[in-house]
Design a protein around this motif. Structure first.
Motif, PDB file in Angstrom:
ATOM      1  N   ILE A  57       0.838  -1.199   0.000  1.00 46.39           N
ATOM      2  CA  ILE A  57       0.000   0.000   0.000  1.00 46.39           C
ATOM      3  C   ILE A  57       0.878   1.256   0.000  1.00 46.39           C
ATOM      4  O   ILE A  57       0.636   2.204  -0.737  1.00 46.39           O
ATOM      5  CB  ILE A  57      -0.949  -0.022   1.222  1.00 46.39           C
ATOM      6  CG1 ILE A  57      -2.023  -1.071   0.973  1.00 46.39           C
ATOM      7  CG2 ILE A  57      -1.563   1.352   1.453  1.00 46.39           C
ATOM      8  CD1 ILE A  57      -3.068  -1.169   2.048  1.00 46.39           C
ATOM      9  N   LYS A  81       0.960   4.054  -2.933  1.00 47.79           N
ATOM     10  CA  LYS A  81       0.715   5.448  -2.559  1.00 47.79           C
ATOM     11  C   LYS A  81       1.837   6.351  -3.052  1.00 47.79           C
ATOM     12  O   LYS A  81       1.615   7.497  -3.402  1.00 47.79           O
ATOM     13  CB  LYS A  81       0.593   5.547  -1.031  1.00 47.79           C
ATOM     14  CG  LYS A  81       0.112   6.904  -0.555  1.00 47.79           C
ATOM     15  CD  LYS A  81       0.015   6.941   0.959  1.00 47.79           C
ATOM     16  CE  LYS A  81      -0.350   8.341   1.451  1.00 47.79           C
ATOM     17  NZ  LYS A  81      -0.247   8.423   2.903  1.00 47.79           N
ATOM     18  N   LEU A 108      -6.705  -3.166  -3.982  1.00 50.30           N
ATOM     19  CA  LEU A 108      -5.416  -2.513  -4.227  1.00 50.30           C
ATOM     20  C   LEU A 108      -4.392  -3.520  -4.741  1.00 50.30           C
ATOM     21  O   LEU A 108      -3.539  -3.199  -5.558  1.00 50.30           O
ATOM     22  CB  LEU A 108      -4.915  -1.841  -2.941  1.00 50.30           C
ATOM     23  CG  LEU A 108      -5.682  -0.574  -2.563  1.00 50.30           C
ATOM     24  CD1 LEU A 108      -5.320  -0.123  -1.161  1.00 50.30           C
ATOM     25  CD2 LEU A 108      -5.394   0.539  -3.577  1.00 50.30           C
ATOM     26  N   LYS A 112      -4.441   5.524  -5.290  1.00 51.48           N
ATOM     27  CA  LYS A 112      -3.610   6.292  -4.354  1.00 51.48           C
ATOM     28  C   LYS A 112      -4.443   6.879  -3.230  1.00 51.48           C
ATOM     29  O   LYS A 112      -4.021   6.907  -2.077  1.00 51.48           O
ATOM     30  CB  LYS A 112      -2.868   7.395  -5.108  1.00 51.48           C
ATOM     31  CG  LYS A 112      -1.610   6.875  -5.780  1.00 51.48           C
ATOM     32  CD  LYS A 112      -0.897   7.935  -6.547  1.00 51.48           C
ATOM     33  CE  LYS A 112      -0.355   9.038  -5.653  1.00 51.48           C
ATOM     34  NZ  LYS A 112       0.402  10.042  -6.415  1.00 51.48           N
ATOM     35  N   GLU A 165      -7.182   5.655  -2.071  1.00 54.22           N
ATOM     36  CA  GLU A 165      -7.558   4.583  -1.146  1.00 54.22           C
ATOM     37  C   GLU A 165      -6.365   4.230  -0.247  1.00 54.22           C
ATOM     38  O   GLU A 165      -6.516   3.992   0.952  1.00 54.22           O
ATOM     39  CB  GLU A 165      -8.030   3.353  -1.942  1.00 54.22           C
ATOM     40  CG  GLU A 165      -8.460   2.161  -1.099  1.00 54.22           C
ATOM     41  CD  GLU A 165      -9.626   2.461  -0.156  1.00 54.22           C
ATOM     42  OE1 GLU A 165     -10.306   3.477  -0.350  1.00 54.22           O
ATOM     43  OE2 GLU A 165      -9.824   1.673   0.799  1.00 54.22           O
ATOM     44  N   CYS A 166      -5.168   4.223  -0.863  1.00 54.55           N
ATOM     45  CA  CYS A 166      -3.967   3.920  -0.068  1.00 54.55           C
ATOM     46  C   CYS A 166      -3.786   4.923   1.068  1.00 54.55           C
ATOM     47  O   CYS A 166      -3.269   4.595   2.131  1.00 54.55           O
ATOM     48  CB  CYS A 166      -2.723   3.946  -0.944  1.00 54.55           C
ATOM     49  SG  CYS A 166      -2.635   2.540  -2.042  1.00 54.55           S
ATOM     50  N   SER A 167      -4.228   6.158   0.795  1.00 54.26           N
ATOM     51  CA  SER A 167      -4.009   7.179   1.831  1.00 54.26           C
ATOM     52  C   SER A 167      -4.891   6.927   3.052  1.00 54.26           C
ATOM     53  O   SER A 167      -4.732   7.573   4.081  1.00 54.26           O
ATOM     54  CB  SER A 167      -4.290   8.567   1.256  1.00 54.26           C
ATOM     55  OG  SER A 167      -5.686   8.743   1.115  1.00 54.26           O
ATOM     56  N   CYS A 196      -4.859   4.152   4.581  1.00 57.53           N
ATOM     57  CA  CYS A 196      -4.153   3.200   5.444  1.00 57.53           C
ATOM     58  C   CYS A 196      -3.545   3.949   6.629  1.00 57.53           C
ATOM     59  O   CYS A 196      -2.898   4.979   6.461  1.00 57.53           O
ATOM     60  CB  CYS A 196      -3.049   2.500   4.653  1.00 57.53           C
ATOM     61  SG  CYS A 196      -1.993   1.470   5.691  1.00 57.53           S
TER      62      CYS A 196
END
Lengths: 1046, 170, 178, 652
Positions: free
Chosen positions: A591, A595, A642, A1034, A1036-1038, A1040
């Motif tokens: 992830i 990102k 992801l 990206k 969505e990764c943020s 985490c």
């Protein structure tokens, strides 16, 4: 206030006050408009007060004053109602309408609409968590409807600060009757007949205890009320103290009368309950003013005084000898009995101690009779008991039910089950001295004996519900930490032993434990239980013992696999997602890479442990997401998607990853079955340098991935691409090559064999008509479709079953031209094993669910399927999986007209044509192998995937292939089999430590995942779910939280 | 029965006059409860209510006047969690670690207070504004996890809320 | 009858237990006829071969000692802990009431005779464990002969029992911790 | 007490009603491990090692707290019990830092012995390694929490035997520790260093600095003797190794004279000052130099034979044998000027007694044991915790265990004022008035009827006006009446007075105190605290009855020669030395070099009480004997022999 000096005066007082209270019992809303008076009852319990109850009352009062309604509307502040989580609560009568979570800003609306106009404000009433239906009437709420209020019958009705209201509800009648009409022995006899047992934990018969005190010589004796409710998670006593204090005073006075020679009592109440102390103090003062306490009670020569002793915060003072010593003003360290308190108690005088709840029910036993009390409850445990229901349960609060009520009823019917779609796991009962009752015993009747038999105790009545996220070792640790800190330190076993138990548990949760540690824990626990002075030590090891008893596997997972199944024990893992992933994918790692614009690197990182990322990125049931910490804030990170994004990105950009293969080794390994387990095993073994040959019976590789999962979920092109990549390691996949005999492979020179043949045979329902034309089993059906075989499908299709295969078959049927598709499932929707998204998609596509429905027989017309007769099911008791088992409802049969029936009720390995040598088979025809090493009884043969586990998930199959590969490697190098602990990544990755910014941690939902149009789905086999765009990924990764970074 | 305060009074005013009055009041309590059951515990509770904590001077006074050996009194004070010999901050943050709060994340809140504010249990911030305690169940399990600051109870606290909550206190 | 193979190691200790071992006097002659020492601090053999009895003196206080005892455990059928350090932690465990950093600082920097000392960080120097452990906290131990050093009588008893095929428990009258 | 019969381990045994199961086991030689039990202390059942199985009991019960009953069937050992015991031992070992190899108590440790007994050759649990402190702030005792097993024996000893209650448990559970006062260092606490805790401690958690590593009990010889220091006459047991007293224990702490105090337990373990090892004689240069006994004797004979004014002064620290020889020597010299160092005290007391009942006998005084049974104790002008700590302990115990009422009459705070029901604080010099006011108040309150005619004693108080006296004294009149009420209503009171009264040299005051005592008791119970271990012995030998007090002679410079028998007395040696200025020729017989010996012309060595056999008369008139625990390091004579030799050398 003149003192009450006779029965008649009491009755007269009751008569004058009674009418004032009548309105509070009027549950008929239709009376509201015509009623000359209106009563607002607001809870003033600790829970509601903490939630801002005072402000709400003030606002109501203000509005009343403003509108000049003070004479018509009264506001009463009552004791705790129970549903503490919904506080502040307000009841409006007539009508018994309950408003929950009333905020100050809501007051005006309630006032304007309800009080003034008589309209219920639906927005603020209780809403059923599952149906989301508004339930305005208090006693229609499941939570309250299923309870039986005997101890708490005044809570929510009377003002605890007003003795007259207590009297109006029959208060002090029992005392009056006892003093004027009963001999002390009569009172004792009545209590004895009722079968009342102490509500403080051990359940000692109350009358017996009083009898001991009575027969003990001496003219100065004491009665004590134990209100040192110290169990974490228990607050039943507080509710009584705050809501019905006079019942305790009256109960103790009755006890004093029955026992004789008792002029003084003490109520020991923990200092953490200031409101309870205040309330009881006020009650004592009032009772004294009314001549109901002190000298010459009710004009007789009976004398009884009551003092409050505020405890100073020591759990051990709940133990009776410690409590007595504490009242004497010393360190509350228990002493050895004998002498028993009934011989030598407070200040060396005979004493008896009962808990708040016990005292408070005594007046009603005398007033309404022993038979009334014993009319509910189980054989040895009479009456009702209050519990505090807390933890992972929808309706948190105070609960009163008859003893003997099943735990399941309390947790699921009253408690409303576990929130957040999590799985119920166990209930901890009896606080730190108690034990856990696991899901398979959810039917246990809650009474003293049954609970004890399961290794828990009734205790004072704390019920802590736990779900899948609660680690049982951690739970044991929590309680032991509590008892360690609360142990008085006097006797060696408890003082020195509990820290040692805790140290051993810590050792286990940090991955350092050994299996012997479990034995040491049990041995030490036994000694502590048997050798300690008091109840605290004698029960302190219970949480450890009971979790070992019911969850030994979880201990073993910590010790052997270094895994915490609940992903709670932090020192065993970096991040819960990674820890929960069966193959241990470095989720935070990929992830972070996505990102920071390095999706190709992310793909490489994933490939370190997973040779089928595109596939898994589509069909994995993502257990990781259930444990994602982000889920506690809003929604879990879309981890699976992801992964798909990163691997699709690599594919689309023509990148592929092939790991470095180690120097070639001489040994050859055979893998039977080219499914996910076999392919994963082959991949790992090939990397090690072994020559691997995969034998596949079908004309395609991929196993269930190829023939079980429909194209619209997993396009064949994707799967084949990944299999081709696997082949790049020099693995030979022989298609159309069923293996007939495992031994023969050894003769061909293979040194080890991995059997991963999957579970490709469908189970039968065993109902008449199954053999008819037009009946398919789902596995066969899906296989034929996937292999492009011509499969006839009618216009009206029914699928029986609730798993993923059932949904797949139903959705395929729809795409193959069926006009009407039914799914018949015998349990509830929540019980369906299929993934939630899949069920939702099916419903969206127009598939009809027949829940709580079971097929009875297939109806034939001209040798063909014409319909299916179904029967409606009702939910009965809980089964071992914690689900209610469905029972057919006689006479509810109905028929669905169909022309095609697909059975999807289970599948098993097809081993009919495979000679397995010494390999044994077990339940469901699965191959027997060691759970961890996957070694079968035949040397050199290992089993994995669905063939070993029965139908399970792709990621588990891959993990088992990897475990087997590790065992095969050990086997081939002459070592004993050993459980595989996560392997090291062959390549090291550095990824940026992108801690989330404050904005990123702010609550927001996951980035939506696009799907193709609904219309397109029914007509094509196109993949339904679309990929993230780079920006979306990206973003969505943020979300985490990077919990791997501490 | 006098009204019991859950949270001890503020101790910032420790000037001579205050201390003198405090001792007078303690003396009064001792005289009131002299012969009663559990006198030391009642006296200690009320003395702590007045002073905010139980410094050695207070213990010595009580020991002398109740004729209880100092060591015994110290034993009592340290046995019960209600008593403290350490001064408290202006606002006492009590983090509930009862079962319900624990399973719902009470520990996370504690960790945050440790990490972000350097507060250890029984510790106090350098400016004397906050001190931290962990407590047994407050009996608000329905609102778990809860923290109590003075007389206020904050319900369903998430680590992200802590900053805002603490900013409410000056 | 084939001789019983024995390996002995000393870990964190003063070697006193091995010395005490020599105090069994003439029993050593009987012993030589019965056992074969495959590895001991005296033989200067560094690697392990499988043996029947492993004897460990000393406690486990650094990474190397941990490796050694794990290797010994892997290579022996019965492991005997000899002396207080191996049985309980002994004198070496005195450092356990301090933290590791303070111990190192004291030893390498703060002693009066040290001039410009520094804590050795070379990978060749085995890292200290956080605490000193008795043998049974690291590996499974089958029998114990405590003492600082053990009484020669107790050592003799332990070995005699082992040779007779029994797991010894040192009797009270010859058990000593100091 | 009735006899009960029990079956223990299948054997019929007998015990007494009221015994615990453990008592019966001990009496019948049944071996049971214990750690928290200690003879004479309340049993608490904390260590759980003495768990036994008793038929019909639901759980195992600790033998120490469980009452023995007729017909009980007891099993003291079975597989479970033995297993639990071993587990508990392992827990105790690993709870703190118990490693025998470097423990002061190794070889003298009950925990260790039990570990041997239960063949505890390893500990399966990880040691907890708590960081515990070692408190060495007390001059005599070290409290090493690392070795503590929290059995509480020290705490109970401190409370129940010594009565000091300086120790108690602090904190709770696994954090529990033994704490002194407000968890202060022992040396800064109210600990009176009696060492009872050290004797009771089963491990090395409390040890004596002077005894540590000096020898284990098994290496020592044990000598039973009596402490000769203060006159209480405590029975002691000296442990001796290499002619050195390495440890002094009470012979039996449960006996009244088995308490011991800081002085008796520790003083003999230390060298107080340099010893006089040979006779010394002032040489021609005016310096003291060693000489033979004969030379010294000859020099003394020469001077004393020639002098007609030789005084004799003896310390009450010397044994009765020495004092008798001293009296004989002075007889031979023909001196009437013989006195003891505390002769004034004697004269005050005896004249007071004479004024009270016409006789001068000290026999009228009460026994020390009477303090333990008293229900009311009046302490007037005395600080027994300092001067006679064991008497202090008696008072504390009576107050805490028997709930005896304590009345203190003293301007200064002392440890009793803390527990006193009434503390009367007369200004210095007005104690007499206070006593009188108290007596009058008692009469006003009304005397106990049963006591008979008290008119003879009440005369002394007649002329006192309590109100006016209270104003003079600055004492709240309520305090006086409260004290009077307590005394009048007591059935068993005792009055203790000491230096604070005797310093006035006022025999009338002593008589008043006796009258006061006589008012409330059927016989007056009074104890006067005497300064030296053998003061009473000296007085009873007639050494306190000179024609005139020697001290005044010395002050007037009348004495030409002086024989000073100092023995091991080091008190007030500078004052004494100064008073010797005018004496022409001084012989000092002493154990230690001091300012007094520095003034002497001849110094003769004296043995310590630990080195010689001797008789001593206690404060309350009991005769006690000491036994030599060690030999004097040089070849010196006993005091009596020395004195007899001197007499023999005289020609007179």
């Amino acid at each position: 206030m003149p003192k009450i000096t006779s029965l008649e005066e009491l009755a007269k007082l009751k008569k004058t006050v009674e009418p004032r209270l009548k309105i509070r019992d009027d549950a008929d809303m239709s009376h509201f408009k015509s009623s000359p008076e209106i009563c607002i009852q607001q809870c003033r319990g600790m829970g509601c007060t903490a939630a801002g109850g005072d402000k709400v009352t003030e606002l109501f009062e203000e509005l009343l004053k403003k509108k000049g309604l003070e004479s018509k509307v009264t506001i009463v502040r009552t004791g705790c109602l129970g549903p503490c989580e919904m506080g502040p609560t307000v009841i409006v009568n007539p009508g018994d309408i309950l408003y929950v979570r009333v905020k100050p800003e809501d007051v005006k609306e309630i006032f304007d609409k309800h009080i003034v106009k008589g309209e219920i404000v639906e927005r603020l009433v209780y809403h059923d968590p599952t149906t989301n239906q508004a339930i305005p009437e208090r006693l229609k709420i499941n939570f309250l409807a299923d309870q039986e209020f005997r101890i708490l019958h005044n809570n929510g009705i009377i003002d605890p600060w007003n003795i007259e209201e207590y009297i109006a509800r029959g208060g002090y009648e029992a005392l009056a009757r006892a003093l004027y009409k009963m001999k002390p022995d009569d009172v004792l006899e009545e209590v004895k007949k009722s079968g009342l047992r102490g509500r403080g934990g051990a359940g000692f018969p109350t009358a017996t205890k009083w009898g001991f005190l009575k027969s003990s010589p001496g003219t100065v004796k004491y009665l004590i009320c134990n209100g040192d409710e110290g169990d974490p998670g228990a607050y039943m006593n507080r509710a009584v103290l705050e809501g019905n204090p006079h019942s305790i005073i009256e109960g103790m006075a009755l006890g004093a009368y029955a026992v004789g020679n008792v002029k003084h009592g003490f109520a020991y109440i923990r200092a953490e309950y200031p409101l309870a102390i205040e309330t009881l103090s006020a009650a004592i003062a009032q009772a004294r003013d009314y001549g109901l306490l002190g000298k010459n009670i009710m004009g007789t020569d009976f004398e009884f005084n009551l003092d409050i002793f505020p405890g100073a915060g020591a759990f051990v003072c709940g133990e009776e000898t410690a409590l007595l010593i504490s009242i004497e003003g010393k360190r509350g360290m228990p002493r050895q009995r004998p002498p028993f308190p009934s011989d030598k108690g407070l200040f060396g005088k005979p004493s008896a101690i009962n808990n708040v709840e016990t005292w408070s029910i005594v007046p009603r036993i005398i007033r309404e009779g022993a038979a009334w009390f014993a009319s509910v409850g189980s054989e040895k445990s009479k009456g009702t008991k209050s519990f505090s229901l807390v933890g992972k349960v929808n309706n948190v609060g105070l609960v009163e039910v008859p003893l003997g009520t099943s735990l399941g009823k309390i947790v699921f019917d009253i408690g409303g089950g576990v929130p957040g779609g999590k799985k119920y796991k166990a209930t901890q009962m009896g606080g730190p001295s108690g034990g856990v009752i696991p899901i398979e015993h959810v039917n246990v009747p809650v009474d003293y004996e049954s609970v004890t038999a399961l290794g828990a105790i009734m205790g004072s009545g704390g019920l802590v519900v736990m779900d899948e996220d609660s680690c049982m070792v951690d739970v044991a640790k929590f309680f032991l930490q509590f008892t360690r800190d609360e142990s008085c330190g006097k006797c060696a076993p408890c003082r020195a032993g509990i820290p040692k138990l805790l140290a051993l548990l810590n050792k286990i949760t940090s991955g350092q434990g050994t299996l012997e540690d479990i034995d040491i824990i049990l041995e030490l626990s036994e000694m502590i239980q048997k050798a300690s002075i008091c109840g605290l030590g004698q029960t302190a090891p219970n949480p450890a013992v009971s979790t070992i008893r019911h969850f030994r596997e979880e201990y073993e997972a910590h010790i052997i696999d270094k895994k915490c199944p609940a992903a709670t024990c932090q020192s065993l893992f970096k991040a819960p997602c990674q820890h929960t992933c069966p193959v241990g994918l470095d989720v935070p790692g990929y992830i972070a890479l996505i990102k920071s614009d390095q999706p190709a690197e992310a793909y490489k990182l994933i490939m370190q442990r997973l040779p089928l990322p595109m596939t898994v990125g589509r069909v994995c049931p993502h257990p990781c997401e259930r444990k994602c910490r982000r889920g506690q804030v809003d929604e879990a990170v879309s981890i699976r998607h992801l992964k798909r994004y990163a691997s699709d990105y690599a594919w689309e950009h023509g990148l592929s990853y092939t790991p470095k293969v180690k120097a070639a080794k001489a040994e050859k390994v055979a893998v039977i079955g080219a499914g996910p387990a076999g392919l994963a095993a082959a991949w790992d073994l090939a990397i090690e340098g072994y020559k691997v040959t995969v034998f596949e019976a079908l004309p395609v590789a991929g196993g269930m991935l190829a023939v079980g999962i429909p194209e619209y979920r997993l396009p064949k092109e994707i799967l084949n691409q990944e299999i081709d990549n696997i082949k790049k390691l020099g693995i030979e996949i022989k298609l159309n090559s069923p293996v007939r005999d495992v031994d023969a492979l050894f003769k061909e020179g293979f040194k080890a064999v991995f059997v991963g043949i999957g579970a490709h045979k469908g189970d039968k329902m065993g109902i008449p008509g199954e053999e008819l034309e037009g009946v398919y089993d789902a596995i066969e059906f899906l296989r034929n479709i996937n292999l492009g075989k011509d499969t006839k499908i009618g216009k009206k299709v029914a699928v029986v079953g609730g798993g993923n295969s059932a949904i797949d078959a139903a959705r395929i049927a729809l795409r193959k031209g069926a006009e009407e598709v039914h799914i018949v499932y015998r349990r509830e929707k929540a019980d369906m094993p299929a993934e939630e998204e899949e069920i939702a998609a099916a419903v969206e596509e127009g598939i009809k669910l027949h829940l709580l429905t079971a097929p009875v027989k297939v109806i034939a017309k001209a040798g063909k399927v014409a319909g299916i007769e179904c029967i409606k099911m009702a939910l009965g008791d809980f089964d071992k999986s914690g689900r209610r088992s469905p029972k057919p409802i006689a006479g509810s049969e109905y028929t669905i007209e169909i022309d095609t029936l697909i059975e999807a009720i289970g599948q098993r390995p097809d081993i009919a044509s495979l000679k397995l040598g010494d390999v044994k088979t077990g339940k469901g025809g699965t191959l027997v192998a060691d759970k961890r090493t996957l070694a079968t009884d035949q040397k050199g043969v290992f089993a994995g995937g669905d063939a070993f586990s029965g139908p399970w998930t792709v990621i588990e199959a891959i993990a088992s292939g990897q475990r087997a590969a590790s065992s095969i490697k050990r086997f081939l190098s002459g070592k004993d089999p050993a459980p595989r602990v996560d392997r090291q990544d062959p390549e090291t990755f550095t990824y940026p430590n992108v801690a989330p910014t404050e904005a990123e941690t702010a609550e927001r939902a996951r980035v939506g995942i696009a799907e193709i149009r609904l219309a397109d789905r029914k007509t094509s086999m196109k993949e339904v779910v679309l990929d993230y765009a780079a920006k979306e990924a990206k973003e969505e990764c943020s979300r985490c939280l990077r919990c791997d970074k501490g | 029965m006098a009204k019991q305060k859950a949270a001890p009074a503020s101790t910032t005013d420790t000037g001579r006059g205050f201390a003198g009055r405090a001792f007078q009041r303690i003396q009064g309590i001792i005289d009131d409860t002299g012969g009663q059951a559990g006198a030391p515990i009642r006296v200690l509770q009320q003395a702590q209510g007045i002073v905010g904590y139980l410094p050695p001077t207070v213990l010595k006074t009580i020991s002398r006047d109740l004729k209880i050996p100092l060591s015994e009194l110290y034993g009592v004070v340290t046995f019960y969690s209600f008593f403290t010999m350490q001064p408290k901050g202006r606002h006492v943050i009590q983090v509930c670690l009862g079962t319900a709060c624990y399973v719902k994340g009470g520990q996370d809140i504690l960790n945050l207070l440790k990490k972000e504010y350097g507060l250890e249990p029984e510790g106090i911030t350098p400016d004397g504004k906050f001190s931290l305690e962990t407590i047994r169940c407050l009996g608000c399990c329905g609102l778990a996890p809860v923290i109590a600051i003075g007389d206020d109870i904050h319900r369903k606290v998430k680590p992200g809320h802590i900053k805002d909550i603490l900013n409410m206190y000056h | 009858m084939a001789k019983v193979k024995v390996a002995t190691v000393w870990l964190e200790s003063c070697a006193g237990c091995h010395m005490s071992f020599l105090d069994v006097d003439e029993f050593i002659i009987d012993l030589v006829n019965l056992v074969e020492f495959r590895r001991s601090p005296i033989t200067d053999i560094k690697d392990f071969t499988p043996v029947t009895v492993g004897i460990v003196e000393g406690s486990v206080g650094n990474e190397e000692e941990k490796e050694v005892i794990e290797a010994l455990r892997h290579n022996c059928q019965i492991l005997m802990a000899l002396g207080d350090c191996a049985c309980f932690g002994g004198v070496c465990a005195m450092r356990n009431t301090f933290n590791k950093e303070d111990v190192l600082k004291r030893a390498y920097i703060d002693t009066p005779s040290t001039y410009q000392g520094k804590i050795p960080l070379s990978p060749g120097v085995p890292a200290l464990l956080d605490k000193v452990y008795p043998a049974n906290q690291i590996v499974k131990v089958d029998c114990y002969v405590p003492g600082c050093p053990p009484e020669p009588e107790a050592i003799k008893y332990g070995l005699t029992e082992l040779l007779a095929g029994r797991i010894p428990v040192v009797p009270s009258n010859i058990m000593r911790f100091d | 007490m009735s006899e009960i019969r029990l079956l223990i381990n299948g054997k019929q045994v007998t015990g007494q009603q009221g015994d615990s199961v453990l008592d019966v086991c001990i009496a019948n030689g049944v071996d049971l491990p214990t750690l928290c039990h200690y003879k004479g202390l309340t049993d608490v059942g904390a260590c759980r090692l003495c768990l036994v199985e008793i038929e019909k009991e639901r759980n195992f019960v600790p033998a120490c707290t469980h009452p023995a009953r007729d017909g009980q069937v007891v099993t003291t050992s079975n597989e479970k019990l033995e297993k639990y015991r071993r587990l508990i031992l392992e827990l105790l070992f690993t709870e703190r830092n118990h490693l025998c190899a470097y423990c002061v108590a190794s070889g003298d440790c009950e925990l260790q012995s039990l570990a041997y007994k239960y063949q505890m050759d390893n500990a399966r649990y990880q040691y907890a390694w708590p960081t515990q402190v070692t408190d060495s702030s007390n001059p005599f005792i070290v409290l090493d929490h690392n070795r503590c097993i929290l059995c509480g024996r020290c705490i109970r000893t401190c409370d129940e035997i010594t009565g000091a209650h300086a120790l108690d448990f602090g904190k709770r559970g696994w954090k529990t520790n033994v704490c002194a006062d407000i968890n202060q260092p022992l040396g800064e606490s109210s600990c009176i260093s009696c060492g009872g805790c050290f004797q009771a401690c089963p491990t090395g958690a409390i040890f004596s600095k002077a005894s540590a590593y000096r020898g284990k009990p098994e290496e020592c010889t044990t000598v039973e003797s009596t402490c000769a220091i203060c006159g209480v006459g405590c029975e002691i047991k000296g442990l001796v190794k290499n002619n050195r007293v390495v440890r002094i224990d009470s012979a039996d702490m449960t006996r009244p004279r088995g308490l011991l105090c800081e002085m008796g337990r520790f003083e003999p373990l230390y060298d107080s000052a340099d010893r006089v090892t040979t006779p010394l004689k002032r040489n021609s240069k005016g310096q003291l130099a060693g000489c033979s006994y004969e030379e010294a004797f000859a020099a003394i004979a020469k001077k004393f034979d020639a002098s007609d004014s030789v005084s004799g002064l003896a310390s009450g620290k010397a044994s009765s044998e020495a004092l008798k020889a001293f009296a004989e020597l002075m007889d031979k010299i023909g001196s009437k000027l013989v006195d003891t160092l505390d002769g004034d005290d004697y004269r005050t007391i005896s004249q007071g007694i004479a004024k009270f009942d016409g006789k001068a006998g000290l026999d009228i005084e009460a026994r020390l044991e009477d303090i333990l049974t008293a229900d009311c104790i009046v302490v007037i002008g005395a600080h027994p915790t300092k001067s006679h700590p064991v008497i202090g302990s008696y008072i504390m115990r009576a107050a805490s265990k028997n709930k005896a009422q304590l009345i203190v009459l003293d301007p200064l705070r002392n440890p009793f004022t803390f527990r006193a029901s009434v503390w009367l604080k007369p200004p210095e010099g007005k104690k007499g008035l206070a006593v009188k006011a108290l007596g009058k108040a008692i009469i006003d309150h009304g005397l106990p009827k049963a006591a008979g005619d008290k008119s003879k004693f009440s005369a002394d108080f007649k002329n006192v006006d309590v109100k006016k006296a209270s104003q003079d004294l600055g004492i709240d009149v309520h305090d006086i009446t409260k004290a009077a009420q307590i005394l009048a209503e007591s059935r068993n009171s005792i009055i203790i007075y000491g230096s604070g009264i005797l310093a006035y040299k006022d025999a009338d005051l002593v008589a008043t105190i006796l009258n006061l005592a006589a008012l409330v008791g059927d016989k007056p119970r009074v104890i006067s605290l005497k300064r030296y271990g053998n003061s009473r012995g000296a007085w009873e030998l007639g050494l306190g009855n000179p024609r005139a007090p020697v001290a005044s002679d010395l002050a007037k410079g009348k004495a030409k020669g002086l024989y000073l028998l100092l023995a091991d007395d080091l008190t007030e040696s500078q004052v004494l030395a100064d008073s010797l200025k005018g004496v022409e020729f001084t012989v000092v017989q002493a154990s230690y070099l001091s300012p007094v010996t520095a003034r002497a012309d001849i110094v003769l060595p004296s043995m310590l009480w630990t080195e010689s056999k001797g008789s001593y008369t206690t404060i309350d008139g009991l005769s006690k004997k000491t036994a030599p625990m060690v030999k004097a390091h040089t070849d010196i004579k006993t005091d009596a022999d020395t004195l007899k030799e001197v007499a023999r050398c005289l020609k007179k």
